[in-house]
Design a protein around this motif. Structure first.
Motif, mmCIF file in Angstrom:
data_model
loop_
_atom_site.group_PDB
_atom_site.id
_atom_site.type_symbol
_atom_site.label_atom_id
_atom_site.label_comp_id
_atom_site.label_asym_id
_atom_site.label_seq_id
_atom_site.Cartn_x
_atom_site.Cartn_y
_atom_site.Cartn_z
ATOM 1 N N PRO A 124 -12.922 7.786 -10.194
ATOM 2 C CA PRO A 124 -11.603 7.937 -10.815
ATOM 3 C C PRO A 124 -11.107 9.375 -10.914
ATOM 4 N N ARG A 125 -12.007 10.352 -10.952
ATOM 5 C CA ARG A 125 -11.588 11.752 -11.020
ATOM 6 C C ARG A 125 -11.328 12.358 -9.635
ATOM 7 N N MET A 126 -11.562 11.576 -8.588
ATOM 8 C CA MET A 126 -11.345 12.067 -7.206
ATOM 9 C C MET A 126 -12.263 13.247 -6.906
ATOM 10 N N THR A 127 -13.549 13.062 -7.124
ATOM 11 C CA THR A 127 -14.543 14.109 -6.887
ATOM 12 C C THR A 127 -15.142 13.907 -5.506
ATOM 13 N N TYR A 128 -14.781 14.769 -4.560
ATOM 14 C CA TYR A 128 -15.191 14.582 -3.160
ATOM 15 C C TYR A 128 -16.362 15.507 -2.823
ATOM 16 N N THR A 129 -17.381 15.490 -3.676
ATOM 17 C CA THR A 129 -18.604 16.249 -3.439
ATOM 18 C C THR A 129 -19.775 15.435 -3.970
ATOM 19 N N CYS A 130 -20.981 15.911 -3.746
ATOM 20 C CA CYS A 130 -22.191 15.169 -4.089
ATOM 21 C C CYS A 130 -22.304 14.913 -5.581
ATOM 22 N N GLY A 131 -22.596 13.673 -5.957
ATOM 23 C CA GLY A 131 -22.872 13.334 -7.344
ATOM 24 C C GLY A 131 -24.302 13.684 -7.715
ATOM 25 N N TYR A 132 -24.569 13.677 -8.997
ATOM 26 C CA TYR A 132 -25.909 13.978 -9.520
ATOM 27 C C TYR A 132 -26.471 12.693 -10.107
ATOM 28 N N TRP A 133 -27.442 12.078 -9.394
ATOM 29 C CA TRP A 133 -27.889 10.729 -9.696
ATOM 30 C C TRP A 133 -29.162 10.698 -10.539
ATOM 31 N N ASN A 134 -29.513 11.777 -11.180
ATOM 32 C CA ASN A 134 -30.765 11.871 -11.935
ATOM 33 C C ASN A 134 -30.926 10.702 -12.910
ATOM 34 N N ASP A 135 -29.913 10.441 -13.734
ATOM 35 C CA ASP A 135 -29.951 9.327 -14.677
ATOM 36 C C ASP A 135 -28.740 8.411 -14.511
ATOM 37 N N ALA A 136 -28.057 8.521 -13.386
ATOM 38 C CA ALA A 136 -26.814 7.764 -13.176
ATOM 39 C C ALA A 136 -27.083 6.433 -12.484
ATOM 40 N N HIS A 137 -26.220 5.457 -12.771
ATOM 41 C CA HIS A 137 -26.350 4.135 -12.153
ATOM 42 C C HIS A 137 -25.091 3.723 -11.393
ATOM 43 N N SER A 138 -24.083 4.598 -11.366
ATOM 44 C CA SER A 138 -22.853 4.303 -10.643
ATOM 45 C C SER A 138 -22.267 5.607 -10.131
ATOM 46 N N LEU A 139 -21.327 5.490 -9.200
ATOM 47 C CA LEU A 139 -20.691 6.685 -8.648
ATOM 48 C C LEU A 139 -19.984 7.464 -9.741
ATOM 49 N N GLN A 140 -19.279 6.786 -10.627
ATOM 50 C CA GLN A 140 -18.561 7.473 -11.696
ATOM 51 C C GLN A 140 -19.534 8.229 -12.599
ATOM 52 N N GLU A 141 -20.634 7.591 -12.963
ATOM 53 C CA GLU A 141 -21.631 8.263 -13.804
ATOM 54 C C GLU A 141 -22.225 9.471 -13.091
ATOM 55 N N ALA A 142 -22.505 9.334 -11.792
ATOM 56 C CA ALA A 142 -23.107 10.435 -11.039
ATOM 57 C C ALA A 142 -22.169 11.629 -10.938
ATOM 58 N N GLN A 143 -20.883 11.370 -10.756
ATOM 59 C CA GLN A 143 -19.930 12.473 -10.656
ATOM 60 C C GLN A 143 -19.706 13.138 -12.014
ATOM 61 N N GLU A 144 -19.632 12.364 -13.066
ATOM 62 C CA GLU A 144 -19.503 12.946 -14.402
ATOM 63 C C GLU A 144 -20.741 13.778 -14.732
ATOM 64 N N ALA A 145 -21.912 13.290 -14.350
ATOM 65 C CA ALA A 145 -23.149 14.036 -14.600
ATOM 66 C C ALA A 145 -23.157 15.356 -13.835
ATOM 67 N N LYS A 146 -22.632 15.351 -12.607
ATOM 68 C CA LYS A 146 -22.558 16.593 -11.821
ATOM 69 C C LYS A 146 -21.619 17.595 -12.471
ATOM 70 N N LEU A 147 -20.453 17.129 -12.912
ATOM 71 C CA LEU A 147 -19.484 18.022 -13.552
ATOM 72 C C LEU A 147 -20.047 18.585 -14.861
ATOM 73 N N GLU A 148 -20.725 17.751 -15.624
ATOM 74 C CA GLU A 148 -21.348 18.211 -16.870
ATOM 75 C C GLU A 148 -22.444 19.235 -16.573
ATOM 76 N N LEU A 149 -23.236 18.986 -15.536
ATOM 77 C CA LEU A 149 -24.296 19.923 -15.143
ATOM 78 C C LEU A 149 -23.712 21.289 -14.809
ATOM 79 N N ILE A 150 -22.606 21.308 -14.068
ATOM 80 C CA ILE A 150 -21.975 22.574 -13.695
ATOM 81 C C ILE A 150 -21.455 23.302 -14.935
#
Length: 385
Positions: free
Chosen positions: A135-161
């Motif tokens: 939903p945020r239109m994030t066209y880069t690698c997600g962070y799947w460490n604890d994520a179970h969906s694309l949205q969770e992985a992208q939010e986790a990546k943004l939070e990590l940064i």
């Protein structure tokens, strides 16, 4: 005349048969069969494909796939096996030597050329990318460490940064290559920062300006080389792949002159394992024109004398999961775009997403996050994951 034509056809047929044998033998070493029954096996519809692979490697193979001359149910598994067996290094056509020479001799990412990738790739249509991305239109690698969906992985990546940048309310942040503004929007909403983003895509800038009109964000249609003002933090997520080896030092110099003395700069980029390799010619022609993946040494060389490397994090295997999620979204949404984009585009995009997923799964390419400072973080930079 008829006999001469028959002899010519016979010679062509014999050569193509021999080429098919050569390709079949090569693929067999990767446990791939021609016209086999497994999902990763190659289904050959024309003997011409083998000639094109031997003459042009992945450029010929990719174009033949786009033309419907061969198929594979699981292209990701096909490419994972091809790259794990290093078959790409066994076919080195002399016809492609120009790609190596131009990468070394020409500045393919000059100011004049820089806008080409925006027009060809990123301006395909915001509705298309909305269907494929989170939903945020994030066209880069997600962070799947604890994520179970694309949205969770992208939010986790943004939070990590954000945590790696140690953001605080009121900070002024520069995003070089901001895309559709996913990081800027997230950072402004969650951390109360002000952001300036630079992009070379008109469609991205237009979409982001409308989406985030309520936040203190500025989106500029601007080449990174024109930036010359100070920021507390700088981030560049998935843009360095377009900078090119002849411009790595210029990019780092721009970041250094724009970063406050005690600021932090995070660089998120895909990277290659070998310094002297060049961009795959099929990817260069059809997906990311003038792209040039950096190796770890090239980034280090460009940052030397300008920055201190505080942290280096590789989570390249996560790109496999991200690309497969994009592919699933693309397939589900394709009926909406079939009439507009056509079958050739469908096969091209499928080949792009799945071949790249296979490459990351085989660890043929990487994803790095670097954190830089100008003078070093007092007491040391904390490890964040």
């Amino acid at each position: 005349m008829g006999r001469e034509a028959w002899n010519l056809d016979s010679a062509t047929s014999q050569r193509q048969s021999k080429s098919v044998e050569v390709i079949a033998e090569l693929l067999a070493t990767a446990d791939i069969q021609v016209n086999g029954s497994r999902p990763w096996d190659m289904q050959l519809h024309s003997a011409k494909v083998a000639d094109r692979i031997l003459a042009q490697s992945n450029l010929g193979m990719g174009e033949a796939y786009m033309e419907g001359l061969w198929d594979c149910e699981r292209l990701d598994q096909f490419f994972e096996r091809v790259l794990n067996a290093h078959l790409d290094k066994q076919i080195r056509p002399t016809k492609l030597i120009w790609y190596h020479l131009r990468a070394r001799l020409l500045n393919l990412q000059s100011v004049a050329r820089a806008w080409q990738v925006g027009e060809q790739h990123y301006d395909l249509g915001n509705d298309f990318y909305e269907a494929m991305l989170d939903p945020r239109m994030t066209y880069t690698c997600g962070y799947w460490n604890d994520a179970h969906s694309l949205q969770e992985a992208q939010e986790a990546k943004l939070e990590l940064i954000c945590r790696k940048l140690q953001l605080e309310p009121g900070m002024r942040v520069l995003d070089i290559g901001c895309g559709w503004g996913s990081f800027m929007g997230y950072a402004a909403e969650r951390y109360g920062v002000k952001c300036v983003g630079a992009t070379i895509s008109r469609e991205q800038a237009r979409w982001a300006q409308q989406r985030y009109a309520h936040l203190d964000l500025e989106f500029r249609l601007q080449d990174y080389r024109e930036l010359d003002e100070r920021f507390d933090r700088i981030v560049s997520i998935g843009m360095f792949e377009h900078v090119g080896r002849r411009n790595h030092c210029v990019f780092m110099e721009v970041a250094e002159r724009c970063l406050e003395d005690h600021g932090l700069f995070l660089l998120h980029t895909i990277g290659k394992n070998q310094r002297h390799s060049v961009t795959d010619p099929w990817i260069d022609r059809y997906i990311f024109p003038n792209g040039d993946l950096p190796c770890i040494g090239q980034i280090g060389d460009a940052a030397a004398d300008l920055f201190i490397t505080e942290d280096l994090h590789n989570f390249g295997a996560d790109y496999d999961h991200t690309l497969m999620a994009w592919h699933a979204n693309f397939e589900a949404a394709w009926p909406r775009f079939r009439e507009r984009l056509g079958e050739r585009f469908y096969r091209m995009w499928r080949y792009y997403l799945l071949s790249c997923a296979g490459a990351f799964r085989a660890r043929d390419v990487q994803l790095w996050q670097w954190v830089f400072s100008r003078h070093g973080v007092a007491g040391g930079y904390p490890r964040i994951s």
